[in-house]
Structures are given as C-alpha cells and as structure tokens.
Design a protein around this motif. Structure first.
Motif, PDB file in Angstrom:
ATOM      1  N   ILE A 103      -1.704  -1.850   8.291  1.00 47.01           N
ATOM      2  CA  ILE A 103      -1.546  -0.463   8.658  1.00 47.01           C
ATOM      3  C   ILE A 103      -0.306  -0.018   9.299  1.00 47.01           C
ATOM      4  O   ILE A 103       0.357   0.951   9.024  1.00 47.01           O
ATOM      5  CB  ILE A 103      -2.813   0.179   9.009  1.00 47.01           C
ATOM      6  N   PRO A 104      -0.159  -0.263  10.528  1.00 48.51           N
ATOM      7  CA  PRO A 104       0.920   0.125  11.308  1.00 48.51           C
ATOM      8  C   PRO A 104       2.258   0.072  10.881  1.00 48.51           C
ATOM      9  O   PRO A 104       3.097   1.203  10.972  1.00 48.51           O
ATOM     10  CB  PRO A 104       1.100  -0.653  12.604  1.00 48.51           C
ATOM     11  N   SER A 105       2.817  -1.097   9.942  1.00 50.54           N
ATOM     12  CA  SER A 105       4.074  -1.077   9.204  1.00 50.54           C
ATOM     13  C   SER A 105       4.253   0.010   8.286  1.00 50.54           C
ATOM     14  O   SER A 105       5.334   0.690   8.129  1.00 50.54           O
ATOM     15  CB  SER A 105       4.184  -2.611   9.051  1.00 50.54           C
ATOM     16  N   ILE A 106       3.202  -0.005   7.301  1.00 47.21           N
ATOM     17  CA  ILE A 106       3.267   0.962   6.477  1.00 47.21           C
ATOM     18  C   ILE A 106       3.294   2.440   6.748  1.00 47.21           C
ATOM     19  O   ILE A 106       3.813   3.111   6.152  1.00 47.21           O
ATOM     20  CB  ILE A 106       1.992   0.565   5.427  1.00 47.21           C
ATOM     21  N   LEU A 107       2.419   2.714   7.860  1.00 49.61           N
ATOM     22  CA  LEU A 107       2.304   3.969   8.485  1.00 49.61           C
ATOM     23  C   LEU A 107       3.799   4.391   8.831  1.00 49.61           C
ATOM     24  O   LEU A 107       4.104   5.507   8.739  1.00 49.61           O
ATOM     25  CB  LEU A 107       1.403   4.030   9.495  1.00 49.61           C
TER      26      LEU A 107
END
Length: 240
Positions: A103-107
C-alpha cells in the motif's frame, strides 16, 4: 563458482528434491500471492491517493500511515496474523501482510502523480469548461499515470521479495527452496531458490519499466528528449 554451477544444475535438473514442489508450481504460487496482494493494495491505495492528489487534503495523514506501515516488520506481522487467525487461515494472513507492504508505495505513486502536474494545465482545463470529473479523468489521471505505475512497480518488487517468507507457514512459493535448503545444508538449493526469486523480480521489473514508458504521454517524452538533448551536448562540449 562451483556453488553457482551447482545451483543452475539444480534449477534445470527437473528434480527439486524430496518434499519440494516442482519449480513451475512454486513459481505459480509465488506469482499468485504477488498478483493478488498488489491488486488488493491497488484497489485500496489508488482511489485514496487520487483523492488526496485531486483535493490536496489528507497528504500528511497518508504520509504518516505509509511511514508506519513501512516500519512494520513483514515476517513478524505474518507470524502474528497466523497466530491470531489460526493456521487454517495462513493464506489470508499472508495476503494481509503483503497488502500492507504494498500500500505505501502505491499510495505515494498515486498522489505524487497528481501533485507533479503543473497547476497551469489544470487551470487551462477548467478554463476550457471541463467539469471536475473531466479534469480528473482526462487530465490528471493520464498525466499522473507514469508515477502511479512507478509506485506499482516498487510495490510489486517489494512483494515479490517478501513472498518468500510465505513458505515459512507452508504456503509454498519459491521461498520453500530457501527455507528447506538451509537445515539440509543444501546450499545449491538455497542459492537456486534465491536466483529464481531474483530472476522473477527482474522480469517483472522489466515489464513495469515498459508499461511506465508506454504510460508516459508522447508529448512529455518528446519534451524530455528535447531538454535532455542540449544538456548532453553541453556535457560533451565540456569534456572535449
């Protein structure tokens, strides 16, 4: 050098060893966990990132959440979730772990893609009479797509590397060769498993690099080449 040759000999032998799944099956399991986890993470992170980038609100909260998620050790989280959900739900525990990792990288890629757009472009679109939805889908999404793909690329590579720990809770994947080979002192199997994971990561990275290039609008690619051309000429002149 002999260990490397032994590792490749094991890979192409067709006999992974007693109790170990054939390489094609392990590869399929590894890809299944990767694809499912990244897709679920994208369904969560992309709308949230676009909302943050479009409205300009909630960025600090997103950064804080992303930082906290990155700080959680994946292996410890997997074991904790297996203990909480039960051994029969190890697959769900693993997917939750990998989703939180992705999630963090995509967000970051989703909202950074919108933030990187020149505000003059947005103002021009609005001046032409575009509605907010038209600005979002016809301007912001196409121009922000390259950075979103970059976020998906980073997330996928992180998940591919981390899915190896799924074998620790008997979920298969390429990590089973690494985990099974260590106690047996079969370092050719350990190295072979690591080579397979690295090769899979390189293939996926190449595919995402190609997708990122295709996702970049032709005008932006042309402008980048135009600006980089004089810079290269200046460097060549300086070194001549």
């Amino acid at each position: 050098m002999n260990l490397i040759l032994d590792a490749f000999a094991w890979i192409f032998s067709g006999d992974p060893g007693r109790g170990l799944a054939p390489i094609p099956i392990a590869l399929g399991e590894h890809l299944w966990f990767t694809v499912i986890s990244v897709l679920i993470a994208a369904l969560i992170a992309v709308p949230a990132g676009w909302a943050i980038g479009h409205t300009g609100k909630g960025r600090d909260i997103a950064v804080a959440i992303s930082g906290a998620a990155r700080a959680v050790p994946s292996f410890g989280l997997l074991i904790l979730l297996v203990l909480l959900l039960g051994v029969l739900r190890s697959a769900e525990a693993a997917i939750i772990t990998f989703v939180l990792l992705a999630i963090p990288s995509i967000l970051a890629g989703a909202y950074a893609g919108f933030e990187a757009i020149d505000r003059k472009v947005i103002d021009a679109a609005r001046a032409m009479g575009m509605t907010p939805w038209q600005v979002l889908w016809r301007v912001e999404v196409p121009l922000g797509l390259p950075l979103l793909v970059a976020g998906l690329r980073a997330a996928t590579l992180q998940v591919v590397a981390t899915v190896t720990i799924a074998a620790y809770v008997n979920l298969g994947g390429l990590g089973q060769y690494i985990i099974a080979g260590i106690p047996l002192r079969r370092f050719d199997i350990v190295l072979g498993g690591a080579i397979l994971v690295a090769a899979l990561a390189l293939v996926l990275d190449g595919l995402f690099a190609l997708w990122q290039r295709v996702a970049t609008p032709a005008g932006i690619r042309a402008a980048t080449r135009h600006h980089s051309g004089p810079a290269r000429s200046s460097r060549r002149a300086a070194t001549a």
